[in-house]
Design an enzyme around this catalytic site. Structure first.
Site, PDB file in Angstrom:
ATOM      1  N   ASP A  33      67.160  11.910  44.457  1.00  0.00           N
ATOM      2  CA  ASP A  33      68.619  12.050  44.435  1.00  0.00           C
ATOM      3  C   ASP A  33      69.293  10.706  44.164  1.00  0.00           C
ATOM      4  O   ASP A  33      68.762   9.654  44.512  1.00  0.00           O
ATOM      5  CB  ASP A  33      69.090  12.624  45.785  1.00  0.00           C
ATOM      6  CG  ASP A  33      70.482  13.211  45.700  1.00  0.00           C
ATOM      7  OD1 ASP A  33      70.978  13.439  44.576  1.00  0.00           O
ATOM      8  OD2 ASP A  33      71.097  13.431  46.767  1.00  0.00           O
ATOM      9  N   ASN A  81      71.554  23.758  40.901  1.00  0.00           N
ATOM     10  CA  ASN A  81      72.034  22.748  39.950  1.00  0.00           C
ATOM     11  C   ASN A  81      72.660  23.347  38.684  1.00  0.00           C
ATOM     12  O   ASN A  81      73.295  22.624  37.900  1.00  0.00           O
ATOM     13  CB  ASN A  81      70.918  21.754  39.574  1.00  0.00           C
ATOM     14  CG  ASN A  81      70.593  20.765  40.676  1.00  0.00           C
ATOM     15  OD1 ASN A  81      69.443  20.357  40.852  1.00  0.00           O
ATOM     16  ND2 ASN A  81      71.586  20.361  41.457  1.00  0.00           N
TER      17      ASN A  81
HETATM   18  C1  IPE Z   1      68.857  18.138  45.304  1.00  0.00           C
HETATM   19  O1  IPE Z   1      69.849  17.224  44.955  1.00  0.00           O
HETATM   20  C2  IPE Z   1      68.197  18.674  44.081  1.00  0.00           C
HETATM   21  C3  IPE Z   1      67.426  17.718  43.311  1.00  0.00           C
HETATM   22  C4  IPE Z   1      67.187  16.477  43.615  1.00  0.00           C
HETATM   23  C5  IPE Z   1      66.852  18.237  42.102  1.00  0.00           C
HETATM   24  P1  IPE Z   1      71.393  17.659  44.820  1.00  0.00           P
HETATM   25  O2  IPE Z   1      72.119  16.431  44.467  1.00  0.00           O
HETATM   26  O3  IPE Z   1      71.501  18.822  43.927  1.00  0.00           O
HETATM   27  O4  IPE Z   1      71.700  18.134  46.307  1.00  0.00           O
HETATM   28  P2  IPE Z   1      73.084  18.228  47.065  1.00  0.00           P
HETATM   29  O5  IPE Z   1      74.034  18.975  46.176  1.00  0.00           O
HETATM   30  O6  IPE Z   1      73.538  16.825  47.300  1.00  0.00           O
HETATM   31  O7  IPE Z   1      72.759  18.931  48.332  1.00  0.00           O
HETATM   32  C1  IPE Z   2      69.475  13.886  41.372  1.00  0.00           C
HETATM   33  O1  IPE Z   2      70.548  13.049  41.135  1.00  0.00           O
HETATM   34  C2  IPE Z   2      68.993  14.570  40.125  1.00  0.00           C
HETATM   35  C3  IPE Z   2      69.306  16.005  40.053  1.00  0.00           C
HETATM   36  C4  IPE Z   2      69.816  16.715  41.011  1.00  0.00           C
HETATM   37  C5  IPE Z   2      69.012  16.654  38.801  1.00  0.00           C
HETATM   38  P1  IPE Z   2      72.038  13.589  41.178  1.00  0.00           P
HETATM   39  O2  IPE Z   2      72.429  14.019  39.820  1.00  0.00           O
HETATM   40  O3  IPE Z   2      72.184  14.626  42.231  1.00  0.00           O
HETATM   41  O4  IPE Z   2      72.816  12.275  41.588  1.00  0.00           O
HETATM   42  P2  IPE Z   2      74.035  12.155  42.573  1.00  0.00           P
HETATM   43  O5  IPE Z   2      73.625  12.783  43.865  1.00  0.00           O
HETATM   44  O6  IPE Z   2      75.172  12.877  41.938  1.00  0.00           O
HETATM   45  O7  IPE Z   2      74.259  10.687  42.698  1.00  0.00           O
HETATM   46 MG    MG Z   3      72.672  14.570  44.173  1.00  0.00          MG
END
Ligand code: IPE
Ligand code: IPE
Ligand code: MG
Length: 257
Positions: A33, A81
């Site tokens: 993340d 997502n």
């Molecule tokens: C969890 O991260 C999913 C992945 C890392 C693929 P998100 O960024 O989607 O999770 P939330 O929305 O902060 O819970």
């Molecule tokens: C994790 O990084 C990757 C995926 C969930 C695909 P994020 O895209 O959630 O990054 P933040 O949480 O917005 O910084």
């Molecule tokens: Mg995230």
């Protein structure tokens, strides 16, 4: 200059403390993340963070494989997502194509086997094909399993498993009273792994968020949880070793004393 110095210093300390004989987790799961925030900090579009995060995946895969990890499960795209803007989703659906195109030769060299758990059938064709091709191209490798959770959600996984089991009961192939924890473990997407490799010993989440976000709910019942403020593109081999050092210091009791 200063950042370089402190990083070197940090690496030195960790190398000093790191002791493989204390045990390396066999199955490591990571919620990758913080890509978006990494990009935002640099005034770049979010997708720049995903691109950089892909390089981190390559580095961490090699590092984990060298350490002797048996399964590395990486949460790459959740069933939730899809709620992101189309442009970002489209980019994330193209990433596996670029990733595997450039990385499969290295994976073969490292003897790493690719597995993907998730609802692959619901992916765009080019994404699905890239994933299936990588699985095929690495299927004879006998080293670490690089397990991508892609279009994965744990509640959906548990529901699918429950339906599978219910159908067996309806058909009279299975007695409802004979359903055990093992029955469910077998029916989950991690059920294709050897029994002692299904549940991660440690779950790592980067970016400072301290939640599970629908990841491996059944499998992490007794996993050690490790949260780090580092954003995924900044996560490196030393961050991984730091997590393992933390794991090595913990007393896992499994309800005992
Ligand atoms: C969890 O991260 C999913 C992945 C890392 C693929 P998100 O960024 O989607 O999770 P939330 O929305 O902060 O819970
Ligand atoms: C994790 O990084 C990757 C995926 C969930 C695909 P994020 O895209 O959630 O990054 P933040 O949480 O917005 O910084
Ligand atoms: Mg995230």
């Amino acid at each position: 200059m200063f950042a370089l110095f402190s990083r070197k210093k940090k690496n030195k300390i960790i190398d000093l403390e790191f002791d493989e004989s204390l045990g390396i987790p066999r199955h490591i799961a990571i919620i990758m993340d913080g890509n978006g925030r990494w990009a935002q900090k640099r005034k770049l579009p979010r997708i720049a963070g995903h691109k950089e995060g892909m390089n981190t995946v390559k580095k961490i895969t090699k590092a984990a494989s060298k350490l002797g990890v048996k399964v590395l499960t990486l949460y790459a795209f959740s069933t939730e997502n899809w709620r992101r803007p189309d442009s970002e989703v489209n980019f994330l659906m193209k990433l596996p194509v670029d990733f595997f195109d450039s990385f499969v030769p290295d994976l073969v060299k490292e003897n790493v086997q690719v597995n993907v758990m998730g609802y692959i059938e619901d992916l765009p064709k080019h994404t699905k094909n890239a994933v299936l091709r990588a699985i095929e191209q690495t299927k004879d490798n006998t080293g670490m399993i690089l397990n991508f959770a892609f279009n994965y959600g744990s509640r959906a996984e548990i529901l699918t498993a429950t339906q599978k089991i219910a159908k067996q009961v309806v058909k009279g192939e299975l007695d409802a009273d004979a359903i055990t924890e093992e029955t469910l473990s077998d029916a989950l997407m991690t059920g294709t792994f050897e029994k002692d490799l299904r549940d991660p010993e440690i779950l790592i989440r980067s970016s400072g968020e301290e939640r599970i976000s629908n990841f491996l709910l059944w499998q992490i019942a007794y996993s050690e949880l490790y949260f780090t403020d580092e954003l995924w593109p900044d996560f490196n081999e030393y961050s991984l070793k730091q997590a393992i050092i933390s794991y090595q210091k913990r007393a896992r009791r499994f309800g005992g004393v």
